[in-house]
Design a protein around this motif. Structure first.
Motif, PDB file in Angstrom:
ATOM      1  N   SER A 147      12.773  44.857  -1.836  1.00  0.00           N
ATOM      2  CA  SER A 147      13.508  46.099  -1.627  1.00  0.00           C
ATOM      3  C   SER A 147      14.990  45.810  -1.856  1.00  0.00           C
ATOM      4  CB  SER A 147      13.258  46.622  -0.218  1.00  0.00           C
ATOM      5  OG  SER A 147      13.847  47.894  -0.077  1.00  0.00           O
ATOM      6  N   TYR A 207       7.292  43.069  13.257  1.00  0.00           N
ATOM      7  CA  TYR A 207       7.770  44.279  12.587  1.00  0.00           C
ATOM      8  C   TYR A 207       9.093  44.748  13.209  1.00  0.00           C
ATOM      9  CZ  TYR A 207       7.802  48.992  10.710  1.00  0.00           C
ATOM     10  OH  TYR A 207       8.165  50.148  10.074  1.00  0.00           O
ATOM     11  N   TYR A 249       5.842  34.798   8.748  1.00  0.00           N
ATOM     12  CA  TYR A 249       6.484  35.609   7.715  1.00  0.00           C
ATOM     13  C   TYR A 249       7.873  35.070   7.432  1.00  0.00           C
ATOM     14  CZ  TYR A 249       9.027  37.522  11.660  1.00  0.00           C
ATOM     15  OH  TYR A 249       9.809  37.636  12.781  1.00  0.00           O
ATOM     16  N   TYR A 267      10.507  40.130   1.491  1.00  0.00           N
ATOM     17  CA  TYR A 267       9.678  39.887   2.671  1.00  0.00           C
ATOM     18  C   TYR A 267       8.387  39.243   2.199  1.00  0.00           C
ATOM     19  CZ  TYR A 267       6.090  40.986   6.138  1.00  0.00           C
ATOM     20  OH  TYR A 267       5.041  40.912   7.018  1.00  0.00           O
ATOM     21  N   GLU A 268       7.975  38.190   2.890  1.00  0.00           N
ATOM     22  CA  GLU A 268       6.678  37.581   2.590  1.00  0.00           C
ATOM     23  C   GLU A 268       5.896  37.441   3.879  1.00  0.00           C
ATOM     24  OE1 GLU A 268       4.523  33.691   0.599  1.00  0.00           O
ATOM     25  OE2 GLU A 268       6.701  33.803   0.569  1.00  0.00           O
ATOM     26  N   GLY A 269       4.847  38.231   4.019  1.00  0.00           N
ATOM     27  CA  GLY A 269       3.976  38.161   5.179  1.00  0.00           C
ATOM     28  C   GLY A 269       2.795  37.265   4.877  1.00  0.00           C
ATOM     29  N   ARG A 291       1.312  42.889   9.825  1.00  0.00           N
ATOM     30  CA  ARG A 291       0.763  44.159   9.366  1.00  0.00           C
ATOM     31  C   ARG A 291       0.653  44.209   7.840  1.00  0.00           C
ATOM     32  NH1 ARG A 291       2.400  49.717  12.004  1.00  0.00           N
ATOM     33  NH2 ARG A 291       2.440  48.187  13.668  1.00  0.00           N
ATOM     34  N   THR A 292       1.666  43.685   7.155  1.00  0.00           N
ATOM     35  CA  THR A 292       1.686  43.702   5.694  1.00  0.00           C
ATOM     36  C   THR A 292       1.736  42.269   5.178  1.00  0.00           C
ATOM     37  OG1 THR A 292       2.902  45.788   5.725  1.00  0.00           O
ATOM     38  CG2 THR A 292       2.925  44.549   3.667  1.00  0.00           C
ATOM     39  N   THR A 293       0.691  41.848   4.457  1.00  0.00           N
ATOM     40  CA  THR A 293       0.695  40.506   3.870  1.00  0.00           C
ATOM     41  C   THR A 293       1.138  40.600   2.422  1.00  0.00           C
ATOM     42  OG1 THR A 293      -1.634  40.703   3.278  1.00  0.00           O
ATOM     43  CG2 THR A 293      -1.139  39.643   5.375  1.00  0.00           C
ATOM     44  N   GLY A 294       1.586  39.470   1.906  1.00  0.00           N
ATOM     45  CA  GLY A 294       2.049  39.427   0.520  1.00  0.00           C
ATOM     46  C   GLY A 294       3.549  39.550   0.439  1.00  0.00           C
ATOM     47  N   LYS A 302       6.907  41.593  -0.623  1.00  0.00           N
ATOM     48  CA  LYS A 302       7.468  42.931  -0.830  1.00  0.00           C
ATOM     49  C   LYS A 302       8.953  42.770  -1.119  1.00  0.00           C
ATOM     50  CE  LYS A 302       3.615  44.836   0.325  1.00  0.00           C
ATOM     51  NZ  LYS A 302       2.724  45.330  -0.658  1.00  0.00           N
TER      52      LYS A 302
END
Length: 75
Positions: free
Chosen positions: A71, A5, A45, A57-59, A64-67, A69
């Motif tokens: 922006s 992060y 990631y 972003y791909e986690g 902390r955040t998967t999938g 996103k």
């Protein structure tokens, strides 16, 4: 997870600062950061920043955040 992060936030902050200065970078410019698996529980990631200001972003694992996103930042 905290390290991943912090890296992403730091990268976006650095890119945001660089984008504030005039640049002649082409719109097809791509900056990509990817961290793969290791023998232990490492964050997996990827972050992609495009010349038009889109950020993806791909986690995948141990983040902390998967999938995926998406922006935008200032080009």
């Amino acid at each position: 997870m905290k390290i991943a992060y912090a890296i992403v936030v730091g990268l976006l902050a650095a890119v945001g600062h660089a984008a504030a200065q005039p640049t002649d970078a082409p719109a097809d410019t791509v900056i990509a950061l990817e961290r793969g698996a290791c023998e232990r529980r490492c964050a997996v990631y990827s972050v992609t920043i495009r010349g038009d200001g889109s950020v993806t972003y791909e986690g995948r694992h141990y983040v902390r955040t998967t999938g995926i996103k998406r922006s935008r930042i200032s080009p």
